[in-house]
Scaffold this active site. Structure first.
Site, PDB file in Angstrom:
ATOM      1  N   ARG A 112     -38.574  22.104  -6.152  1.00 10.57           N
ATOM      2  CA  ARG A 112     -37.451  22.932  -6.603  1.00 10.57           C
ATOM      3  C   ARG A 112     -36.684  23.568  -5.453  1.00 10.57           C
ATOM      4  O   ARG A 112     -35.454  23.482  -5.374  1.00 10.57           O
ATOM      5  CB  ARG A 112     -37.947  24.057  -7.536  1.00 10.57           C
ATOM      6  CG  ARG A 112     -38.212  23.614  -8.945  1.00 10.57           C
ATOM      7  CD  ARG A 112     -39.393  24.391  -9.509  1.00 10.57           C
ATOM      8  NE  ARG A 112     -40.601  23.869  -8.935  1.00 10.57           N
ATOM      9  CZ  ARG A 112     -41.300  22.872  -9.463  1.00 10.57           C
ATOM     10  NH1 ARG A 112     -40.981  22.404 -10.634  1.00 10.57           N
ATOM     11  NH2 ARG A 112     -42.362  22.379  -8.844  1.00 10.57           N
ATOM     12  N   THR A 113     -37.399  24.253  -4.561  1.00 15.14           N
ATOM     13  CA  THR A 113     -36.711  25.055  -3.538  1.00 15.14           C
ATOM     14  C   THR A 113     -35.988  24.159  -2.543  1.00 15.14           C
ATOM     15  O   THR A 113     -34.813  24.411  -2.209  1.00 15.14           O
ATOM     16  CB  THR A 113     -37.736  25.967  -2.820  1.00 15.14           C
ATOM     17  OG1 THR A 113     -38.541  26.599  -3.812  1.00 15.14           O
ATOM     18  CG2 THR A 113     -37.039  27.018  -1.995  1.00 15.14           C
ATOM     19  N   LYS A 170     -47.577  16.871  17.072  1.00 15.34           N
ATOM     20  CA  LYS A 170     -48.063  16.682  18.452  1.00 15.34           C
ATOM     21  C   LYS A 170     -48.465  18.020  19.067  1.00 15.34           C
ATOM     22  O   LYS A 170     -48.650  18.129  20.269  1.00 15.34           O
ATOM     23  CB  LYS A 170     -46.969  16.040  19.303  1.00 15.34           C
ATOM     24  CG  LYS A 170     -46.490  14.700  18.795  1.00 15.34           C
ATOM     25  CD  LYS A 170     -45.312  14.214  19.647  1.00 15.34           C
ATOM     26  CE  LYS A 170     -44.532  13.136  18.962  1.00 15.34           C
ATOM     27  NZ  LYS A 170     -43.210  12.932  19.571  1.00 15.34           N
ATOM     28  N   ARG A 228     -39.799  27.262   4.891  1.00 15.49           N
ATOM     29  CA  ARG A 228     -41.019  27.535   4.110  1.00 15.49           C
ATOM     30  C   ARG A 228     -42.202  27.255   5.035  1.00 15.49           C
ATOM     31  O   ARG A 228     -42.234  26.223   5.714  1.00 15.49           O
ATOM     32  CB  ARG A 228     -41.085  26.636   2.879  1.00 15.49           C
ATOM     33  CG  ARG A 228     -42.460  26.688   2.200  1.00 15.49           C
ATOM     34  CD  ARG A 228     -42.486  26.003   0.878  1.00 15.49           C
ATOM     35  NE  ARG A 228     -41.763  26.781  -0.124  1.00 15.49           N
ATOM     36  CZ  ARG A 228     -41.768  26.502  -1.418  1.00 15.49           C
ATOM     37  NH1 ARG A 228     -42.458  25.464  -1.868  1.00 15.49           N
ATOM     38  NH2 ARG A 228     -41.087  27.241  -2.271  1.00 15.49           N
ATOM     39  N   HIS A 240     -41.056  35.245  -1.568  1.00 12.71           N
ATOM     40  CA  HIS A 240     -40.197  34.103  -1.917  1.00 12.71           C
ATOM     41  C   HIS A 240     -38.954  34.742  -2.549  1.00 12.71           C
ATOM     42  O   HIS A 240     -38.759  34.684  -3.771  1.00 12.71           O
ATOM     43  CB  HIS A 240     -40.951  33.201  -2.888  1.00 12.71           C
ATOM     44  CG  HIS A 240     -40.339  31.852  -3.129  1.00 12.71           C
ATOM     45  ND1 HIS A 240     -39.086  31.485  -2.653  1.00 12.71           N
ATOM     46  CD2 HIS A 240     -40.810  30.765  -3.810  1.00 12.71           C
ATOM     47  CE1 HIS A 240     -38.833  30.237  -3.027  1.00 12.71           C
ATOM     48  NE2 HIS A 240     -39.859  29.782  -3.737  1.00 12.71           N
TER      49      HIS A 240
HETATM   50  N1   CP Z   1     -40.894  27.631  -7.440  1.00 14.78           N
HETATM   51  C1   CP Z   1     -41.058  26.935  -6.299  1.00 14.78           C
HETATM   52  O1   CP Z   1     -40.997  27.491  -5.175  1.00 14.78           O
HETATM   53  O2   CP Z   1     -41.221  25.596  -6.497  1.00 14.78           O
HETATM   54  P1   CP Z   1     -41.406  24.513  -5.343  1.00 14.78           P
HETATM   55  O3   CP Z   1     -42.724  24.790  -4.669  1.00 14.78           O
HETATM   56  O4   CP Z   1     -41.355  23.172  -6.022  1.00 14.78           O
HETATM   57  O5   CP Z   1     -40.269  24.697  -4.356  1.00 14.78           O
END
Ligand code: CP
Length: 297
Positions: free
Chosen positions: A54-55, A82, A104, A132
């Site tokens: 999603r993100t 590496k 992320r 998040h």
């Molecule tokens: N909700 C969310 O962060 O989903 P993903 O891990 O698929 O990005």
């Protein structure tokens, strides 16, 4: 500006994200889409050290919809393998002069560390068990769109709170917008005063379920198949405790039959899960616009 935490945002900036997100969503649902190239000529880097559907896809889509170009580093094939450190990777990417970077990472604080090195705005797309923020913003946009308000609503967040950066950002954002948040789940997975899922859900307007992040658990929960759903998951019996008009949310990915009965997740009357995904793109468009505008100002 960087968007590392909900604390990065002033109250007026939260409104500056939620309001345009509604307009972006309306526009992209209509057949007469306005073209909006406000990020034309800009380059957004995606740096995802943890898996995402999603993100990652919604940040990329959001950037494209605003006319920006997107470059995604395939971390598995990068020089991280590496032995390059996060800091050295940041210095390398910074020399390429992106206009925004989305990261992320499995470590808490990684987005803040990289923001200290990058000359462009950095957006935290999830750091370990930390935060998040764009997920919480899209959750708020979804709730506001359904109820027309957030003020006064009771939101039950249930499941693995300890490891959930989604919960941690929502626990900051939703009370700032006037909602009451209740946490429910297994005692092992809620460090801050657990209540049972049944108690948390009682009379709630919104029931937000979270998956158990078994990849971050030091010891297995030791639950037999079906046991988690029976003790802590969202079943129709448990949902009946919520307000009659209550809606169901989940940030995804869903583990069907574990934290939520699949039929509830799919229920078109009460499940807002697909709307959350739609708002994911709209909110991230607004976030990319805000951070780059503030940076250029
Ligand atoms: N909700 C969310 O962060 O989903 P993903 O891990 O698929 O990005």
């Amino acid at each position: 500006m960087d968007l590392i935490s909900i604390d990065s945002l002033a109250d007026h900036q939260i409104v500056e994200i939620l309001d345009p997100a509604d307009r972006y969503l309306d526009d992209w649902r209509s057949t007469n889409r306005d073209s909006d190239d406000r990020l034309k000529g800009k380059i957004v880097f995606n740096l995802f050290y943890e898996n995402s559907t999603r993100t990652l896809m919604s940040f990329s889509t959001a950037a494209h919809r605003l006319g920006a170009s997107v470059v995604t580093l395939p971390v598995e094939q990068s020089s991280v393998k590496k032995g390059e450190t996060l800091e050295d990777t940041a210095r390398t990417l910074n020399a390429m002069r992106p206009d925004a970077l989305v990261i992320r990472h499995r470590e808490n604080g990684a987005a803040e560390r990289i923001a200290g090195i990058m000359d462009c705005p950095v957006i935290n797309a999830g750091d370990g068990t930390g935060e998040h923020p764009t997920q919480a913003l899209l959750d708020a946009a979804t709730i506001r769109s359904h109820f027309g308000r957030i003020e006064g609503l009771k939101v039950a967040i249930c499941g693995d709170i300890t490891h959930s950066r989604v919960a941690h950002s929502n626990m900051k954002l939703l009370p700032r917008l006037g909602a009451t948040v209740r946490l429910g789940g297994p005692e092992k997975l809620i460090p801050y005063g657990a209540t049972s899922v049944d108690e948390a859900i009682e009379g709630a307007d919104v029931v937000m379920m979270l998956r158990v992040q078994r990849e971050r658990l030091e010891e297995d929960l030791g639950d037999a198949p079906g046991e988690y759903l029976r003790r802590y998951g969202l079943t129709s019996e448990r949902l009946a405790r919520a307000a009659p008009h209550a809606v169901v949310m989940h940030p995804g990915p869903i583990n069907r039959g574990v934290e939520i009965d699949g039929a509830i997740a799919d229920g078109p009357q009460r499940s807002l899960i697909t709307l959350q995904v739609e708002y994911g793109v709209a909110v991230r468009m607004a976030c990319l616009d805000l951070v780059t505008r503030e940076f250029d100002a």
